[in-house]
Structures are given as structure tokens and as C-alpha cells.
Design a protein around this motif. Structure first.
Motif, mmCIF file in Angstrom:
data_model
loop_
_atom_site.group_PDB
_atom_site.id
_atom_site.type_symbol
_atom_site.label_atom_id
_atom_site.label_comp_id
_atom_site.label_asym_id
_atom_site.label_seq_id
_atom_site.Cartn_x
_atom_site.Cartn_y
_atom_site.Cartn_z
ATOM 1 N N GLY A 113 0.824 -1.200 0.000
ATOM 2 C CA GLY A 113 0.000 0.000 0.000
ATOM 3 C C GLY A 113 0.859 1.251 0.000
ATOM 4 O O GLY A 113 2.063 1.210 -0.278
ATOM 5 N N TYR A 114 0.245 2.365 0.328
ATOM 6 C CA TYR A 114 0.945 3.655 0.301
ATOM 7 C C TYR A 114 0.395 4.537 1.414
ATOM 8 O O TYR A 114 -0.646 4.256 2.020
ATOM 9 C CB TYR A 114 0.759 4.332 -1.047
ATOM 10 N N CYS A 115 1.102 5.626 1.676
ATOM 11 C CA CYS A 115 0.645 6.629 2.645
ATOM 12 C C CYS A 115 0.755 7.992 1.990
ATOM 13 O O CYS A 115 1.809 8.342 1.439
ATOM 14 C CB CYS A 115 1.487 6.576 3.913
ATOM 15 N N ARG A 116 -0.331 8.740 2.067
ATOM 16 C CA ARG A 116 -0.377 10.066 1.436
ATOM 17 C C ARG A 116 -1.130 11.006 2.373
ATOM 18 O O ARG A 116 -2.346 10.943 2.486
ATOM 19 C CB ARG A 116 -1.099 9.959 0.084
ATOM 20 N N THR A 123 3.584 13.810 3.903
ATOM 21 C CA THR A 123 4.053 12.422 3.868
ATOM 22 C C THR A 123 3.737 11.783 2.525
ATOM 23 O O THR A 123 2.600 11.871 2.043
ATOM 24 C CB THR A 123 3.383 11.588 4.978
ATOM 25 N N ARG A 124 4.742 11.150 1.923
ATOM 26 C CA ARG A 124 4.546 10.298 0.759
ATOM 27 C C ARG A 124 5.402 9.046 0.977
ATOM 28 O O ARG A 124 6.625 9.120 0.989
ATOM 29 C CB ARG A 124 4.951 11.002 -0.544
ATOM 30 N N MET A 125 4.743 7.899 1.159
ATOM 31 C CA MET A 125 5.449 6.652 1.470
ATOM 32 C C MET A 125 4.909 5.491 0.652
ATOM 33 O O MET A 125 3.729 5.481 0.287
ATOM 34 C CB MET A 125 5.317 6.315 2.964
ATOM 35 N N LEU A 126 5.778 4.508 0.416
ATOM 36 C CA LEU A 126 5.392 3.239 -0.188
ATOM 37 C C LEU A 126 5.654 2.134 0.828
ATOM 38 O O LEU A 126 6.694 2.127 1.500
ATOM 39 C CB LEU A 126 6.198 2.971 -1.458
ATOM 40 N N VAL A 127 4.725 1.199 0.932
ATOM 41 C CA VAL A 127 4.828 0.123 1.919
ATOM 42 C C VAL A 127 4.951 -1.215 1.181
ATOM 43 O O VAL A 127 4.029 -1.619 0.462
ATOM 44 C CB VAL A 127 3.598 0.103 2.851
#
Length: 686
Positions: free
Chosen positions: A453-456, A462-466
Motif C-alpha cells: 500500500g501507500y501513505c499520502r 508524507t509520501r510513502m510506499l509500503v
């Protein structure tokens, strides 16, 4: 004397020929210089504006923009572009019905001599840039049948030459700007099938208007469509307009106003519930519109207004208006307090298309919900807990950090977080981020690291890739820092075959294909049983590099070589992956880094050993105590094919995978072979 005379004549003729040749050469040189100056005089600002527009288009299924090359100094041959007769300025952009998906770049407003902008029937998103109002020579603006949202910018009233505006079938909101009345040459105005509200702006003949005219002695300060004397075609149908049809526009057919919330008995309007739902605060019909008689109700004489209310409104309706007014006032105060609190807290807000010059600019960035609808969205708080307050760092680069974590009731995770500031985050970056998330989410193979998933989030930015976490670390760590005895010959062969299978899946089993941006031993993670998983932790670099072509404000220059202008090109470096695979295989069997100060480039060092059977074993890792000579010959053949200088002679990953799986034995029993047996096989074969 005769002989001497002949010599003189011949000398004169020779000098004359030389002089003519020199003159011809000089004329040709001057002509070429003139031609060069003429060809090179195309404004770079127009080329830049067009390429910026292309960068804002992130889906081009019909490849209509494929020949828009930023390196081409003259765009007159580009699809959809028309230049003037001297081929020195762009005067028309006409790309209709091409399913383009993206945003309207504000830089289009810098194509000074543009006369026609037609992008009808596409999938354009976002707002209409106010910068389009700078196009003083524009005659046709056709953006109909797209997915544009937001209000009509008042700056469109500066299009002093425009004759046709078509914005029908979008999602435009807000009221009609009175500045449209400044367009004295406007003949056609189509705004039907949007979500426009408010009244139809029109100059009035009321007492207040008369007073204004007397004060300024000019019509230049008046606004409204009644000033547009050239209007022949107008369509406001199927919006949420209220009030009455201005008298100056009563010559238009009734269909031009149907499907609104107007107080017109002779024109079919929306049902009252639809009008009420469109604006919970406004009660349709409660306040009779007087926009065609005065710019604002408060300028009406108080006595006339009181008489009008008494004559036309029952007591219950008057009471309802008072209650409504109190509600409106309360909502306004709540909104004001909320805005004040947000300003004080200096919350992070993303501003599209540009750097945020001030935190007072509150503009929300567009998110393509369809693109990410099937991808899990994590909250920053959950990831912060899982990664122990982001203290467990397992990797880093100038562009990102990689954290390890464990979800409460789930697997171990690797979280890749982008290192950038909010003020550097542009709409281009957001588009590429969303596209990258969607692309990574479709990768599903046992040898590919899975995106969970991702976080936005905006506060904090915040910009993240999981990703799922492969617990045995990277292949690079095992080859160069770990216990190499763990990497036996058979285990290395399994890793190579697993990587090949993963690349085959990316290149041949996906549509469109996908490539790893930086394929090396650091991009290969190993599970507990040493099964390889390719990960795309470096996707940030591709995002930042592409955006750097647009704004120059983000990214580390030189970190990655990537052609701009198309999101799709990010996924088409298949030959680069094949070449990198050959180098990676050599690194795996040799245990040497791809470059070192002592030996230089690994490929250059190993070239002489790859094709001669008697010296092949010399490229092997000294830590290897067992190997199979037949396997080694296959591996060397694969490496040679992958790094072949002629790209056309390199095999596909499907062919490479088949070659490895069919000719290499990965059974455990192979480990029982001793190195002496391998050397005996070498002696027999030679």
C-alpha cells in the motif's frame, strides 16, 4: 612576347574563375547563415510551454504526443500543432478526441501568438488556469467534453480577440464571472452541462446603473453579458443558475436556459429538490433575483425594497428567510474560525503546478481516486507505530529513507519514505507518485517484492510506499559483507534463475511491461530460504528525475538518466534491464563489486574469461568450494549474450529464463560434487 601574352591571358582567366568561385562560395555561406538564423528563431518559450503541457499529460493511449520531442527546436511538425506562415510561432493547438488524461499546464498562457486552443473530448482534469487569460490573440477556446473542475477564472475576460468559448460538459462550479462581458468580439459561448451557480451577469438599466454611468461617463466600468453585442450562440442549459433571464438575452432560444433553477415559467427548469440539494444554504425562489436590474440588492432604494417584500412575500416566507439568514451567518462564523485555526497551525497544504510561495494559499491537490481505488492506503500513525517512531532505518539515499517495521496483526514491512519538502511538491510530482503506486500495485509474482500500500498525508507532509519485507537482507550484503559460505553454487544458481523469472514476468507477462529503474544486487532482497525478490525502492528517483525536467526544483542532478516527456517511457527500458541482468549474474558468481578502484569495471575485467572454457573458472568467487562446469559454461554464455554491444543480438528475458531453467541443475545433490571433480571435467573437456 606571344608566349608571354598567352600566359597572361591564361592567368587572368584562372584568376577570374577563382574570383567567381569565391563569390559563389560567399553567397552560399551567407544564404546558409540566413537560413540558420531563420530556422533558429523559433521562441524557446513556446517549445518549453508545449513540452510542459505534454509533461502534464500522464495518459496518452493513442500516442498522439509521441513526436513531441523536447530536443526539437521547431515544433511545427508536431501532431496537432499549426504554425504561422513563417514557421516562427505556434498559432493553433488542436488535439480532440484523443483520450488524453492529465492537467492543463498554465504555461500554455505563454504561447503569445496562439489563436486556437482546441482540446475537446479528452479526459483533462483539474482547473482552467487563469494564465490562459494572457492569450491576447486567441480566437477559439474549446475545452468542451472533459473533466475540468473549479470556477471559471475571471481572467478569461482578458481574451480581447476571442470569438468562441466552448466549455460544455465539464464539472465547472462557481458563478459566471461578469468579466465575460468584456469580450466584445465574442459570438459563441457554450457553458452547458456544468455545475455553475448564481445569476446570469448582465449590465442593467436600473437607477443604480444610470448613476454609475453618469459618474464615470463610460461603459468601460460596466460588466455583464449585455455588453457583448456580437453574441449569436449562447448555451447555459443544465446548470444550477438562479434568478431571471436578462432582458438583453431574451432573443436567445429558451433551450439556452433550460435545466437550471431560474424563475421562468416558460422554460423547463430543474425540479425544486435538485435546486435545493445543489445549495443547502440557498432556498430557490425565496429571494427573487434582480440581477438584470441592479448589480447588488443593497443598492436598491430601501422604500422600494420594503414595498416589494410586503407585496410579494407572505409572513411565513419572511420568517423562513430570517432563520435562513441566521444559519448562513453561523456557518460563515464557523468557517472563519476554522480557517483562522488552520492558519495559526500552519498546516501542510499542497499547491498544484507551482511551489507554494505562501502557506496562506489553500489549494488542495487533485487525487485520481480511480487510479488508486484498489490500493490499500495506510495512515502515517499506523506506520509510525509499526516502524518504532521511524527509528529503525535499514537503508537510505539522498532521495529516500527505508524503514523496517511490523504491523500489529500482519507481516514485516519495509517503508520507503520520500525526502522532500512540501513547498517543492508539485502537481507533476503528485501525478507521477500516484501513477507509480498504481504501477507497483499490479506487480504480483513470487520473485517480485509486493507493494502492500501507500501513505499520502498533508499534515505532516508524507509520501510513502509500503512493501512486504524480505527478512534476509539484500543480495549485495550477502555477496560483499556477509558470510559468503552461505551462498553455495546451487543457491547462487537458484537466485539467478529466480531473478530471471521475475524479469520475464515484468517484461513479457504485464501489459504495459515494467522495468526496474536500477537493477543491481541492492535491488534484490532475499527471504529466509534465499529466494530472491526484486524490489523497486528506487522508484523515487524516476519520479523526481521526471519532475526535475518540469520545474528544476526537485531531485539530485545526475542521479539517473531518464528521457522526459512521457510517463510511459519509464517502463520501456527493457534492453537496459537485460544488460544489467548480465552484469548482476557476473557479480553473483564472481563475488566482486561491479566497480572497484583496483580492477576498474567488472565487465572489462571479466571479458577475456567469458568465452574461453579453460579460463572460465578464474572469474569465480574464491569462496566457492563447489561448482559445476556445465553450469558455468551456460552462465558465461548468458552473460556474454546480455552484454552484447549490438542490442538486436541480445535475447529476451523469456529466452534467457528458458535457457537457464532447462540447462542448469539446481538439485541439492549437486552440492556433493567436489571442486576436484569440476577441475577433472575441465581437464577432460580441454
Amino acid at each position: 612576347m606571344i608566349f608571354s601574352s598567352g600566359v597572361i591571358k591564361e592567368s587572368s582567366i584562372s584568376q577570374g574563375k577563382k574570383m567567381r568561385s569565391y563569390i559563389c562560395f560567399l553567397l552560399l555561406f551567407l544564404a546558409s547563415r540566413v537560413s540558420f538564423v531563420t530556422c533558429g528563431s523559433f521562441p524557446t518559450s513556446e517549445v518549453w510551454a508545449l513540452t510542459t503541457f505534454k509533461e502534464a499529460i500522464y495518459e496518452d493511449p493513442h500516442l498522439v504526443l509521441s513526436n513531441w520531442n523536447a530536443l526539437d527546436a521547431n515544433p511545427c511538425e508536431w501532431t496537432g500543432i499549426t504554425c504561422n506562415q513563417d514557421r516562427q510561432h505556434v498559432i493553433k493547438i488542436n488535439i480532440s478526441g484523443s483520450s488524453l488524461k492529465g492537467f492543463l499546464a498554465p504555461e500554455l498562457g505563454q504561447i503569445t501568438y496562439l489563436q486556437e486552443l482546441t482540446l475537446r473530448d479528452n479526459n483533462l482534469l483539474g482547473i482552467i488556469p487563469k494564465d490562459l487569460g494572457m492569450l491576447k490573440f486567441l480566437k477559439v477556446l474549446d475545452l468542451g467534453m472533459n473533466k475540468l473542475t473549479g470556477p471559471l477564472p475571471p481572467e478569461l475576460g482578458n481574451l480581447s480577440s476571442v470569438m468562441k468559448i466552448n466549455l460544455q460538459s465539464n464539472g465547472l462550479t462557481g458563478s459566471l464571472p461578469a468579466e465575460l462581458g468584456n469580450l466584445k468580439y465574442l459570438q459563441e459561448l457554450r457553458l452547458d452541462r456544468n455545475k455553475l451557480k448564481g445569476t446570469v451577469p448582465a449590465a442593467s438599466n436600473s437607477a443604480f446603473t444610470a448613476k454609475i454611468r453618469g459618474m464615470y461617463s463610460s461603459r468601460s466600468n460596466l460588466t455583464g453579458l449585455c455588453r457583448s453585442s456580437q453574441l449569436k450562440v449562447v448555451d447555459f442549459s443544465h446548470n444550477f443558475l438562479v434568478g431571471s433571464i436578462p432582458k438583453c438575452l431574451e432573443y436567445l432560444p429558451s433551450t439556452s436556459f433550460q435545466g437550471n433553477c431560474l424563475q421562468e415559467k416558460d422554460v423547463k427548469q430543474r425540479p425544486t429538490p435538485q435546486c435545493v440539494d445543489s445549495d443547502k444554504i440557498r432556498l430557490v425562489g425565496a429571494l427573487p433575483s434582480r440581477s438584470h436590474r441592479a448589480p447588488s440588492p443593497k443598492h436598491q432604494p430601501a422604500e422600494d425594497d420594503a414595498k416589494h417584500q410586503k407585496a410579494s412575500k407572505p409572513a411565513w416566507l419572511f420568517s423562513l428567510e430570517i432563520v435562513t439568514g441566521i444559519m448562513v451567518g453561523s456557518l460563515f462564523l464557523v468557517a472563519l474560525l476554522t480557517a483562522f485555526q488552520r492558519y495559526n497551525s500552519k498546516s501542510a497544504i499542497i499547491i498544484p503546478w507551482k511551489k507554494s510561495g505562501s502557506k496562506k494559499e489553500h489549494v488542495a491537490i487533485y487525487a485520481d481516486t480511480e487510479l488508486l481505488k484498489d490500493v490499500t492506503k495506510f495512515s502515517r500513525q499506523d506506520l509510525e507505530i509499526a516502524c518504532e517512531d521511524f527509528s529503525n532505518i535499514i537503508g537510505s539515499s539522498p532521495d529516500s529513507f527505508v524503514y523496517k517495521g511490523t504491523m500489529r496483526a500482519g507481516p514485516e514491512i519495509a517503508v520507503v519514505s520520500l525526502c522532500t519538502k512540501e513547498e517543492h511538491w508539485t502537481c507533476y510530482l503528485e501525478l507521477y507518485f500516484q501513477r507509480e503506486v498504481a504501477d507497483l500495485a499490479r506487480l504480483n509474482h513470487e520473485n517480485i517484492g509486493k507493494l502492500l500500500g501507500y501513505c499520502r498525508e498533508s499534515t505532516p507532509f508524507t509520501r510513502m510506499l509500503v512493501f512486504e519485507y524480505a527478512s534476509n537482507g539484500t543480495l549485495y550484503e550477502h555477496l560483499h559483507y556477509g558470510e559468503e559460505s552461505q551462498l553455495s553454487w546451487t543457491r547462487r544458481m537458484r537466485i539467478i534463475i529466480g531473478i530471471a523469472r521475475g524479469l520475464k514476468h515484468l517484461h513479457t507477462e504485464l501489459d504495459p511491461p515494467f522495468t526496474i529503474s536500477e537493477l543491481n544486487s541492492s535491488a534484490v532482497y532475499l527471504t529466509e530460504d534465499f529466494s530472491p525478490k526484486l524490489v523497486e525502492f528506487e522508484s523515487w528517483k524516476t519520479i523526481l528525475a521526471r519532475s526535475e525536467k518540469n520545474t528544476g526544483s526537485v531531485g539530485n542532478k545526475g542521479t539517473i538518466c531518464l528521457l522526459p516527456n512521457s510517463v510511459e517511457k519509464r517502463h520501456l527500458d527493457i534492453q537496459g534491464n537485460i544488460h544489467a541482468f548480465g552484469i548482476l549474474v557476473l557479480e553473483i558468481i564472481s563475488g566482486r563489486p561491479t566497480f572497484c578502484k583496483d580492477r576498474g569495471c567488472l565487465i572489462d575485467w571479466a571479458k577475456d574469461h567469458l568465452e574461453l572454457p579453460e579460463v572460465m573458472p578464474y572469474i569465480l568467487d574464491p569462496e566457492l568450494k563447489h561448482f559445476t562446469f556445465d553450469d558455468l559454461k551456460v552462465i558465461c554464455e548468458v552473460i556474454s549474450l546480455c552484454i552484447h554491444p549490438d542490442v538486436s543480438k541480445r535475447p529476451s528475458m523469456q529466452e534467457i529464463s528458458l535457457m537457464l531453467e532447462s540447462r542448469i541443475d539446481t538439485l541439492v545433490s549437486v552440492e556433493l560434487r567436489s571442486s576436484s571433480l569440476a577441475w577433472a571435467e575441465l581437464a577432460i573437456s580441454s
